[in-house]
Design a protein around this motif. Structure first.
Motif, PDB file in Angstrom:
ATOM      1  N   ALA A   1       0.809  -1.222   0.000  1.00 51.27           N
ATOM      2  CA  ALA A   1       0.000   0.000   0.000  1.00 51.27           C
ATOM      3  C   ALA A   1       0.843   1.273   0.000  1.00 51.27           C
ATOM      4  O   ALA A   1       0.610   2.173  -0.806  1.00 51.27           O
ATOM      5  N   ALA A   2       1.828   1.353   0.901  1.00 51.60           N
ATOM      6  CA  ALA A   2       2.600   2.595   1.019  1.00 51.60           C
ATOM      7  C   ALA A   2       3.359   2.885  -0.276  1.00 51.60           C
ATOM      8  O   ALA A   2       3.423   4.019  -0.746  1.00 51.60           O
TER       9      ALA A   2
ATOM     10  N   GLU B   1       0.908   4.011  -3.060  1.00 52.35           N
ATOM     11  CA  GLU B   1       0.517   5.410  -2.905  1.00 52.35           C
ATOM     12  C   GLU B   1       1.646   6.336  -3.337  1.00 52.35           C
ATOM     13  O   GLU B   1       1.422   7.347  -3.991  1.00 52.35           O
ATOM     14  N   ALA B   2       2.861   5.972  -2.959  1.00 51.03           N
ATOM     15  CA  ALA B   2       4.004   6.832  -3.279  1.00 51.03           C
ATOM     16  C   ALA B   2       4.223   6.901  -4.788  1.00 51.03           C
ATOM     17  O   ALA B   2       4.460   7.973  -5.347  1.00 51.03           O
ATOM     18  N   VAL B   3       4.127   5.750  -5.458  1.00 50.62           N
ATOM     19  CA  VAL B   3       4.315   5.742  -6.909  1.00 50.62           C
ATOM     20  C   VAL B   3       3.174   6.498  -7.579  1.00 50.62           C
ATOM     21  O   VAL B   3       3.384   7.309  -8.487  1.00 50.62           O
TER      22      VAL B   3
ATOM     23  N   GLY C   1      12.616   0.248 -10.434  1.00 51.00           N
ATOM     24  CA  GLY C   1      13.031   0.268  -9.035  1.00 51.00           C
ATOM     25  C   GLY C   1      12.779   1.587  -8.319  1.00 51.00           C
ATOM     26  O   GLY C   1      13.512   1.961  -7.403  1.00 51.00           O
ATOM     27  N   TRP C   2      11.720   2.303  -8.743  1.00 47.33           N
ATOM     28  CA  TRP C   2      11.455   3.607  -8.137  1.00 47.33           C
ATOM     29  C   TRP C   2      11.229   3.545  -6.619  1.00 47.33           C
ATOM     30  O   TRP C   2      11.764   4.393  -5.889  1.00 47.33           O
ATOM     31  N   PRO C   3      10.457   2.562  -6.094  1.00 47.03           N
ATOM     32  CA  PRO C   3      10.245   2.561  -4.631  1.00 47.03           C
ATOM     33  C   PRO C   3      11.561   2.562  -3.852  1.00 47.03           C
ATOM     34  O   PRO C   3      11.695   3.257  -2.848  1.00 47.03           O
ATOM     35  N   GLU C   4      12.534   1.791  -4.350  1.00 49.99           N
ATOM     36  CA  GLU C   4      13.839   1.730  -3.683  1.00 49.99           C
ATOM     37  C   GLU C   4      14.561   3.071  -3.769  1.00 49.99           C
ATOM     38  O   GLU C   4      15.093   3.587  -2.778  1.00 49.99           O
ATOM     39  N   LYS C   5      14.536   3.668  -4.963  1.00 50.42           N
ATOM     40  CA  LYS C   5      15.171   4.983  -5.142  1.00 50.42           C
ATOM     41  C   LYS C   5      14.495   6.021  -4.260  1.00 50.42           C
ATOM     42  O   LYS C   5      15.155   6.886  -3.673  1.00 50.42           O
TER      43      LYS C   5
ATOM     44  N   ARG D   1       3.466   9.362   3.877  1.00 48.89           N
ATOM     45  CA  ARG D   1       3.019   8.980   5.222  1.00 48.89           C
ATOM     46  C   ARG D   1       3.950   7.975   5.882  1.00 48.89           C
ATOM     47  O   ARG D   1       4.074   7.923   7.098  1.00 48.89           O
ATOM     48  N   ASP D   2       4.620   7.149   5.054  1.00 45.98           N
ATOM     49  CA  ASP D   2       5.466   6.094   5.624  1.00 45.98           C
ATOM     50  C   ASP D   2       6.719   6.653   6.293  1.00 45.98           C
ATOM     51  O   ASP D   2       7.378   5.937   7.043  1.00 45.98           O
TER      52      ASP D   2
END
Ligand SMILES: [Zn+2]
Length: 299
Positions: A140-141, A144-146, A164-168, A228-229
């Protein structure tokens, strides 16, 4: 999805449920009756279009309707476009052919005259997040971020996930509070680590914008944050940085966006932005009541 949804009945104007087997397979890109054609390289090759026409001549496998999406139809060269004309004029039964392009003027008039024109609106961030979560199993987090950065486009969101955007993003969000008020070298190293492509620089600017907005909101005690995370880290930075950090950072971001739009090299744009963030974070507060100055300068 609307025409093949098992729950929606396929009635005109009905919305897809997003949850049934066909909806999930379509969202996951694994429905056999939804064909997506993308250019091989800079342009569509004529044999790609011929192959599509051959497939469309067959009956749908499982769907009520077959859908062919020609994504980026502005990159049909005249030969490929001409190969498509016949099937556009007399499409097989129960077949929808969708061509997407930035504007009708990018397509040959003979193509446009055989199509109905629809405007596709960007998808609201919360709907996009739900699609990523349900159909692609994104936590979920992260979803939402993406979704917040993807500009309402599923295609762009999926590309960001593939790259790999979440990691970046996690790395950048950990780095930004250190960068603000930190040494210039840190800013240069960070710029060097993220600025390979223009699209990535755009994503970085979007992320920095969401972080600065969150900082300003957190400083005012507003509960709703985009990131939020990392709420705790943002509250900590908001309390530590000078009171005018957010407005200064915002001005720096707007300069960066203008420079990127004016084709300045992405790396140079990010270097300038990060240096400005580093400087803005170490200046004595002009008006920040309660802000603590981390640099130790006499303020
Ligand atoms: Zn459905």
């Amino acid at each position: 999805m609307a025409v093949n949804c098992a729950a929606g009945g396929g009635a005109v104007g009905s919305l897809p449920c997003g949850d049934c087997g066909p909806c999930r397979r379509i969202a996951a890109g694994s429905h056999p009756d939804v064909l997506v054609l993308e250019p091989a390289g800079k342009e569509f090759r004529i044999d790609q279009v011929r192959e599509l026409c051959r497939e469309l001549a067959l009956k749908p496998y499982e769907g009520r309707h077959r859908v062919a999406l020609i994504a980026g139809a502005e990159r049909l060269n005249p030969h490929a476009a001409n190969a498509l004309l016949k099937v556009l004029e007399e499409p097989p039964e129960r077949t929808l052919i969708v061509l997407t392009a930035p504007q009708a003027a990018d397509l040959l008039p003979t193509i446009v005259s055989r199509c109905r024109q629809l405007r596709f609106k960007p998808i609201a961030a919360r709907h996009l997040a739900a699609i990523l979560e349900r159909a692609h199993g994104v936590p979920a987090a992260e979803a939402e971020a993406v979704a917040d950065t993807a500009g309402g486009s599923v295609t762009r969101a999926l590309a960001m996930l593939r790259q790999g955007w979440p990691e970046k993003r996690r790395r950048l969000l950990a780095e930004l509070p250190e960068l603000a008020g930190g040494p210039p070298l840190r800013a240069l190293l960070l710029a060097a680590s993220v600025s390979r492509a223009r699209s990535e620089a755009e994503e970085v600017l979007g992320l920095v914008a969401s972080w600065v907005r969150d900082l300003a909101f957190a400083a005012e005690g507003v509960a709703h944050l985009v990131n939020r995370d990392v709420r705790g880290e943002i509250a900590e930075a908001a309390g530590r940085l000078p009171g005018d950090f957010a407005p200064r950072a915002w001005e720096a971001l707007q300069r960066a966006e203008r420079r990127l739009a004016a084709n300045v090299q992405p790396r140079a744009v990010l270097e300038a932005l990060f240096l400005e963030l580093a400087a803005a974070g170490s200046l004595p507060a002009r008006s920040g009541a309660g802000a603590v100055n981390p640099s130790g300068n006499p303020g």
